[in-house]
Design an enzyme around this catalytic site. Structure first.
Site, PDB file in Angstrom:
ATOM      1  N   LYS A   1       0.891  -1.172   0.000  1.00  0.00           N
ATOM      2  CA  LYS A   1       0.000   0.000   0.000  1.00  0.00           C
ATOM      3  C   LYS A   1       0.921   1.212   0.000  1.00  0.00           C
ATOM      4  O   LYS A   1       1.335   1.691   1.063  1.00  0.00           O
ATOM      5  CB  LYS A   1      -0.860  -0.045   1.275  1.00  0.00           C
ATOM      6  CG  LYS A   1      -1.656   1.209   1.562  1.00  0.00           C
ATOM      7  CD  LYS A   1      -3.098   1.068   1.191  1.00  0.00           C
ATOM      8  CE  LYS A   1      -3.867   2.339   1.450  1.00  0.00           C
ATOM      9  NZ  LYS A   1      -5.249   2.272   0.979  1.00  0.00           N
TER      10      LYS A   1
ATOM     11  N   TYR B   1     -21.856 -10.075   1.610  1.00  0.00           N
ATOM     12  CA  TYR B   1     -21.576  -9.419   2.892  1.00  0.00           C
ATOM     13  C   TYR B   1     -21.219 -10.522   3.881  1.00  0.00           C
ATOM     14  O   TYR B   1     -21.951 -11.503   4.022  1.00  0.00           O
ATOM     15  CB  TYR B   1     -22.802  -8.624   3.374  1.00  0.00           C
ATOM     16  CG  TYR B   1     -22.476  -7.870   4.631  1.00  0.00           C
ATOM     17  CD1 TYR B   1     -21.962  -6.583   4.575  1.00  0.00           C
ATOM     18  CD2 TYR B   1     -22.628  -8.474   5.885  1.00  0.00           C
ATOM     19  CE1 TYR B   1     -21.608  -5.900   5.727  1.00  0.00           C
ATOM     20  CE2 TYR B   1     -22.276  -7.802   7.048  1.00  0.00           C
ATOM     21  CZ  TYR B   1     -21.769  -6.521   6.959  1.00  0.00           C
ATOM     22  OH  TYR B   1     -21.411  -5.854   8.094  1.00  0.00           O
TER      23      TYR B   1
HETATM   24  N1  LIG Z   1     -17.828  -8.311   1.819  1.00  0.00           N
HETATM   25  C1  LIG Z   1     -17.792  -7.654   2.966  1.00  0.00           C
HETATM   26  N2  LIG Z   1     -18.636  -7.971   3.982  1.00  0.00           N
HETATM   27  C2  LIG Z   1     -18.600  -7.300   5.147  1.00  0.00           C
HETATM   28  N3  LIG Z   1     -17.734  -6.328   5.443  1.00  0.00           N
HETATM   29  C3  LIG Z   1     -16.868  -5.971   4.474  1.00  0.00           C
HETATM   30  C4  LIG Z   1     -16.837  -6.598   3.205  1.00  0.00           C
HETATM   31  N4  LIG Z   1     -15.837  -6.033   2.477  1.00  0.00           N
HETATM   32  C5  LIG Z   1     -15.266  -5.102   3.251  1.00  0.00           C
HETATM   33  N5  LIG Z   1     -15.867  -5.061   4.446  1.00  0.00           N
HETATM   34  C6  LIG Z   1     -15.538  -4.144   5.555  1.00  0.00           C
HETATM   35  O1  LIG Z   1     -15.670  -2.826   5.040  1.00  0.00           O
HETATM   36  C7  LIG Z   1     -14.643  -1.982   5.559  1.00  0.00           C
HETATM   37  C8  LIG Z   1     -13.864  -1.388   4.409  1.00  0.00           C
HETATM   38  O2  LIG Z   1     -13.087  -2.400   3.777  1.00  0.00           O
HETATM   39  P1  LIG Z   1     -11.596  -2.106   3.327  1.00  0.00           P
HETATM   40  O3  LIG Z   1     -10.819  -1.536   4.448  1.00  0.00           O
HETATM   41  O4  LIG Z   1     -11.058  -3.346   2.695  1.00  0.00           O
HETATM   42  O5  LIG Z   1     -11.904  -0.962   2.232  1.00  0.00           O
HETATM   43  P2  LIG Z   1     -10.854  -0.095   1.399  1.00  0.00           P
HETATM   44  O6  LIG Z   1     -11.493   0.158   0.078  1.00  0.00           O
HETATM   45  O7  LIG Z   1      -9.545  -0.768   1.426  1.00  0.00           O
HETATM   46  O8  LIG Z   1     -10.804   1.264   2.223  1.00  0.00           O
HETATM   47  P3  LIG Z   1      -9.657   2.424   2.135  1.00  0.00           P
HETATM   48  O9  LIG Z   1     -10.095   3.336   1.034  1.00  0.00           O
HETATM   49  O10 LIG Z   1      -9.716   3.044   3.491  1.00  0.00           O
HETATM   50  O11 LIG Z   1      -8.350   1.770   1.853  1.00  0.00           O
HETATM   51  C9  LIG Z   1     -13.803  -2.856   6.496  1.00  0.00           C
HETATM   52  O12 LIG Z   1     -14.263  -2.696   7.814  1.00  0.00           O
HETATM   53  C10 LIG Z   1     -14.085  -4.271   5.994  1.00  0.00           C
HETATM   54  O13 LIG Z   1     -13.920  -5.232   6.997  1.00  0.00           O
HETATM   55 MG   LIG Z   2      -7.739  -0.069   2.154  1.00  0.00          MG
END
Ligand SMILES: Nc1ncnc2c1ncn2[C@@H]1O[C@H](COP(=O)(O)OP(=O)(O)OP(=O)(O)O)[C@@H](O)[C@H]1O
Ligand SMILES: [Mg+2]
Length: 242
Positions: free
Chosen positions: A51, A221
């Protein structure tokens, strides 16, 4: 095989890889990046997930560290890499990277991000998976965006679509910009982030009809989600030919 010439003029092998972007922040880029990495590792590949720029970092062991980067390191084959090679730009403020960089008086550019990740790119893995920040047009500075970073890395892109209200619009806008940028699209993942979303499959179908790239998986989800619960929903064999 991509080759970069390092400062010492030795040619080093650059890993194959993917760049993971999303329709927005909080759509599951990290969880999907870690899961893809795990799935490739399960298939016998050596993978490093990084990252390069993260905001909203917290101080751990006397330095700013990102929860995303720490998770990705956990799902990499070589988890001995220095923290600074997997997340060279760690900002405290939980705001867009160009604003967080400005606040911490850090010069941020596509060029310096690529240079600071050179070590990870050349550390003998089969694949490197790079998680972006925010979405496609998230600024890096006042001239450059994540889209420019993707073009500079020249890795195929994986788009994570967070399935929630508004996702069709976000997905199609992002896709159109990717096409215009002429980047290679390795595929997209439908990740259901809203537990109460209705018409999930209809929404996904409306996106699928408009995106000429593989749907790599539909992730439902999942309560207390973690990568090991996700790998079964992803078809990484579709990535193997890239
Ligand atoms: N399929 C899913 N079911 C339930 N919760 C989910 C699912 N996918 C992601 N989440 C939850 O949603 C939140 C955001 O996920 P994640 O951190 O992977 O997003 P991101 O796009 O990487 O965010 P950022 O822009 O901050 O990097 C986290 O708390 C994660 O556990
Ligand atoms: Mg992220």
């Amino acid at each position: 095989m991509l080759m970069l010439v390092s400062k010492d003029h030795h040619k080093k092998r650059i890993a194959k890889g993917f760049f993971v972007t999303g329709t927005d922040t909080n759509v599951g880029k990290t969880i999907i990046t870690a899961s893809l990495s795990q799935a490739l590792i399960n298939g016998g590949k050596r993978v490093i997930a990084i990252k390069p720029l993260a905001s909203g970092c917290r101080i751990k062991d006397n330095k700013l560290q990102s929860d995303d980067a720490l998770m990705l390191r956990q799902y990499s084959t070589n988890n001995n890499l220095l923290y600074s090679s997997i997340n060279p730009f760690a900002f405290q403020d939980p705001v867009a990277p160009h604003l967080a960089a400005e606040k911490s008086k850090t010069k941020l550019s596509v060029d310096c991000i690529i240079k600071k990740t050179y070590h990870a790119l050349t550390s003998n893995s089969d694949y490197i998976i790079i998680e972006g920040a925010g979405g496609w047009f998230t600024p890096i500075n006042n001239q450059e965006r994540i889209a420019d970073l993707v073009r500079a890395y020249s890795y195929p892109v994986i788009l994570v679509v967070g399935i929630r209200l508004g996702c069709i619009n976000h997905a199609l806008l992002t896709y159109q910009c990717m096409q215009k940028a002429k980047v290679k699209i390795a595929g997209w993942v439908a990740n259901v982030v809203d537990r109460n979303m209705s018409y999930v499959l209809e929404n996904i179908e409306s996106i699928r009809l408009n995106i000429k790239a593989s749907l790599l998986g539909i992730v439902p989800y999942i309560y207390r989600i973690k990568p090991s619960k996700v790998t079964g929903f992803l078809q990484v064999d579709k990535l193997a030919t890239l």
